[in-house]
Enzyme design. Structure first.
Site, PDB file in Angstrom:
ATOM      1  N   ASP A 139       0.855  -1.185   0.000  1.00 53.52           N
ATOM      2  CA  ASP A 139       0.000   0.000   0.000  1.00 53.52           C
ATOM      3  C   ASP A 139       0.890   1.234   0.000  1.00 53.52           C
ATOM      4  O   ASP A 139       2.115   1.123  -0.071  1.00 53.52           O
ATOM      5  CB  ASP A 139      -0.935  -0.002   1.224  1.00 53.52           C
ATOM      6  CG  ASP A 139      -0.179   0.213   2.530  1.00 53.52           C
ATOM      7  OD1 ASP A 139       1.067   0.264   2.512  1.00 53.52           O
ATOM      8  OD2 ASP A 139      -0.837   0.336   3.580  1.00 53.52           O
ATOM      9  N   ASP A 194       1.486   4.894   2.212  1.00 52.78           N
ATOM     10  CA  ASP A 194       1.155   5.545   3.479  1.00 52.78           C
ATOM     11  C   ASP A 194       1.641   6.996   3.461  1.00 52.78           C
ATOM     12  O   ASP A 194       2.825   7.240   3.237  1.00 52.78           O
ATOM     13  CB  ASP A 194       1.851   4.813   4.647  1.00 52.78           C
ATOM     14  CG  ASP A 194       1.602   3.304   4.632  1.00 52.78           C
ATOM     15  OD1 ASP A 194       0.541   2.889   5.086  1.00 52.78           O
ATOM     16  OD2 ASP A 194       2.478   2.559   4.134  1.00 52.78           O
ATOM     17  N   ASP A 243      -3.276   4.751   2.683  1.00 49.04           N
ATOM     18  CA  ASP A 243      -3.588   5.107   4.072  1.00 49.04           C
ATOM     19  C   ASP A 243      -3.154   6.542   4.321  1.00 49.04           C
ATOM     20  O   ASP A 243      -2.019   6.901   4.009  1.00 49.04           O
ATOM     21  CB  ASP A 243      -2.838   4.187   5.066  1.00 49.04           C
ATOM     22  CG  ASP A 243      -3.400   2.767   5.082  1.00 49.04           C
ATOM     23  OD1 ASP A 243      -4.493   2.553   4.515  1.00 49.04           O
ATOM     24  OD2 ASP A 243      -2.743   1.890   5.663  1.00 49.04           O
TER      25      ASP A 243
HETATM   26  N1  DCT Z   1       1.885   1.077  11.927  1.00 53.76           N
HETATM   27  C1  DCT Z   1       1.531   1.761  13.061  1.00 53.76           C
HETATM   28  N2  DCT Z   1       0.485   1.332  13.812  1.00 53.76           N
HETATM   29  C2  DCT Z   1      -0.184   0.230  13.449  1.00 53.76           C
HETATM   30  C3  DCT Z   1       0.148  -0.454  12.266  1.00 53.76           C
HETATM   31  C4  DCT Z   1       1.210   0.005  11.519  1.00 53.76           C
HETATM   32  O1  DCT Z   1       2.155   2.747  13.397  1.00 53.76           O
HETATM   33  N3  DCT Z   1      -1.177  -0.202  14.222  1.00 53.76           N
HETATM   34  C5  DCT Z   1       3.034   1.538  11.174  1.00 53.76           C
HETATM   35  C6  DCT Z   1       4.086   0.488  10.968  1.00 53.76           C
HETATM   36  C7  DCT Z   1       4.493   0.592   9.558  1.00 53.76           C
HETATM   37  C8  DCT Z   1       3.604   1.676   8.964  1.00 53.76           C
HETATM   38  O2  DCT Z   1       2.620   1.982   9.918  1.00 53.76           O
HETATM   39  C9  DCT Z   1       3.001   1.291   7.652  1.00 53.76           C
HETATM   40  O3  DCT Z   1       2.303   0.055   7.756  1.00 53.76           O
HETATM   41  P1  DCT Z   1       2.290  -0.948   6.523  1.00 53.76           P
HETATM   42  O4  DCT Z   1       1.863  -0.255   5.310  1.00 53.76           O
HETATM   43  O5  DCT Z   1       1.506  -2.131   6.969  1.00 53.76           O
HETATM   44  O6  DCT Z   1       3.806  -1.377   6.443  1.00 53.76           O
HETATM   45  P2  DCT Z   1       4.911  -1.033   5.373  1.00 53.76           P
HETATM   46  O7  DCT Z   1       6.191  -1.143   6.078  1.00 53.76           O
HETATM   47  O8  DCT Z   1       4.606   0.236   4.677  1.00 53.76           O
HETATM   48  O9  DCT Z   1       4.799  -2.272   4.386  1.00 53.76           O
HETATM   49  P3  DCT Z   1       4.376  -2.264   2.831  1.00 53.76           P
HETATM   50  O10 DCT Z   1       5.592  -1.767   2.121  1.00 53.76           O
HETATM   51  O11 DCT Z   1       4.058  -3.676   2.491  1.00 53.76           O
HETATM   52  O12 DCT Z   1       3.204  -1.360   2.697  1.00 53.76           O
HETATM   53 MG    MG Z   2       2.792   0.545   3.586  1.00 58.37          MG
END
Ligand code: DCT
Ligand code: MG
Length: 442
Positions: free
Chosen positions: A276, A278, A366
């Protein structure tokens, strides 16, 4: 701190092994154990001492430079090391300081177990005030926040485990029908482990099983998950993440120039692809961040690019801090979206399935909007990786008596919140060397 009565003073042993040792045959001359009484307790220590001696180990009652392995049940590295360093040993660096798991592994094997990384209780104390707080190069810290992990050396330790022959059991689990089915179901946006488990127990094994089952009512999120499954299960590229950044920038600048749009998550850590995208979207005017986020969502809706939108208003209140819930979602206003991204907006085009000529794809986005006084904490948390965040929080709790989350850093010893306007400030409060975002890929 260790209590004086349970900490034996260090004396250079004049005689070799104690009398008790001689009642048992010594099988391992080169290994000499010392069991730390703190946390273990005197009676358990006595029992474990006898057990080890009966298996041919030398266990000394007194800590000295003859000791090769110190075994502790207390995994709070800082207090253990503080005590060890105060014992006046000449060659502490030659002693292995190990968790009780090494001892139990050794007892089970009937011989000294090979020391693995997971057994080590690392010295987390700085050697001198000006010295580095990173673990020595040869030793790997148990905390990811004391390691620099770029995208190319991720999972090295795990891979080693796999190659060294422990993979048999792991592979059996990974290839089991249950594991494969749960993995398939949880790959759908909106399907968590509980739902996947329920479907598995209903005897369902494929998407068509789920979609044909009259007893299942998919919620809105799961419906979108199935509808856009092909697109959102395909990797998002860096170029697509940047294109989404432009879309957000345009929307946000229509209402204010005083705004911050910052890429976080895996792409901020230098990853080339992600599941995704962020972004933090906020404004320097504290209290206005929720308006900015709502405005951005409205803009997207007017453009007709919203395929799914789950807006979650702020639940933030100062009285909820420090947050004691481990791994809990933060309280900031946020939005989980599926957006339609046009090929024309992306440098080099979309990451599409072969033969797909729709000219657009669905992408998961997100958005989170922390108030500006919480920005550094939110940026650090949302940058991840999840494992890095976990270890940073564990380090804060275990080594510093501090509580860190996406909102704040609380010092339990001083009983006060520690302010931070940058990520560097947070690392400094924790007494850690700064780790760049692209080195947080634990
Ligand atoms: N995070 C957070 N609180 C949560 C869940 C996640 O602060 N309850 C943080 C941890 C990493 C960040 O948000 C982004 O989450 P993901 O998109 O799931 O992880 P990513 O490292 O960006 O992995 P991807 O590259 O697969 O999107
Ligand atoms: Mg991510």
């Amino acid at each position: 701190m260790f209590h004086a009565t349970i900490v034996p003073c260090v004396r250079k042993r004049s005689k070799p092994a104690s009398v008790t040792v001689n009642r048992h045959e010594v099988k391992f001359q080169e290994v000499r154990l010392y069991l730390v009484e703190r946390k273990m307790g005197a009676s358990r220590r006595g029992f474990l001492t006898q057990l080890a001696r009966s298996k041919g180990f030398i266990v000394d009652d007194i800590l000295s430079d003859d000791i090769t392995h110190v075994v502790s049940e207390d995994s709070r590295a800082s207090s253990l090391w503080e005590w060890l360093k105060g014992c006046g040993l000449k060659s502490l660096s030659k002693i292995q300081v190990l968790h009780i798991s090494w001892f139990t592994d050794s007892m089970r094997a009937g011989r000294p177990a090979a020391v693995e990384n997971r057994h080590l209780i690392q010295d987390t104390l700085p050697a001198s005030p000006e010295s580095s707080t990173l673990a020595p190069v040869a030793a790997i810290s148990q905390y990811a926040c004391q390691r620099r992990t770029s995208t190319d050396n991720k999972n090295k330790i795990f891979t080693e485990i796999i190659q060294s022959g422990h993979s048999f059991q792991v592979e059996r689990i990974l290839s089991s029908e249950r594991y494969q089915t749960l993995k398939l179901f949880t790959s759908v946006f909106g399907v968590g482990p509980k739902t996947a488990e329920r479907w598995y127990h209903m005897g369902l094994r494929s998407f068509s099983d789920v979609l044909a089952e009259p007893g299942i009512q998919l919620n809105r999120m799961q419906q979108s998950g199935f509808l856009h499954y092909g697109d959102i299960s395909r990797a998002v590229t860096k170029a697509e993440a940047q294109a989404l950044g432009n879309v957000i920038d345009e929307a946000v600048h229509m209402i204010t120039s005083d705004c911050i749009v910052a890429l976080t998550g895996g792409f901020r850590r230098g990853k080339e692809i992600g599941h995704d995208v962020d972004y933090i979207v906020t404004t320097s005017e504290v209290g206005k961040e929720e308006c900015v986020l709502l405005h951005v969502i409205n803009c997207f809706k007017k453009q007709g690019i919203v395929l799914y939108c789950d807006y979650q208003p702020s639940t933030f209140h100062i009285s909820k801090l420090p947050c004691q819930k481990y791994d809990a979602m933060d309280y900031f206003p946020k939005c989980f979206l599926i957006l339609r991204l046009e090929a024309s907006q992306v440098d080099g085009g979309l990451n599409c399935a072969e033969g797909d000529n729709r000219g657009w794809r669905a992408v998961r986005l997100d958005l989170v909007s922390p108030p500006m006084d919480r920005y550094a904490f939110a940026l650090l948390g949302w940058t991840g990786s999840t494992q890095f965040d976990r270890d940073l929080r564990r380090f804060a709790r275990m080594e510093k008596r501090m509580i860190l989350d996406n909102h704040t850093l609380y010092d339990k010893t001083k009983g006060e919140f520690l302010a931070a306007s940058t990520e560097e400030d947070i690392f400094a409060h924790l007494g850690l060397e700064y780790i760049e975002p692209w080195q947080r890929n634990a």
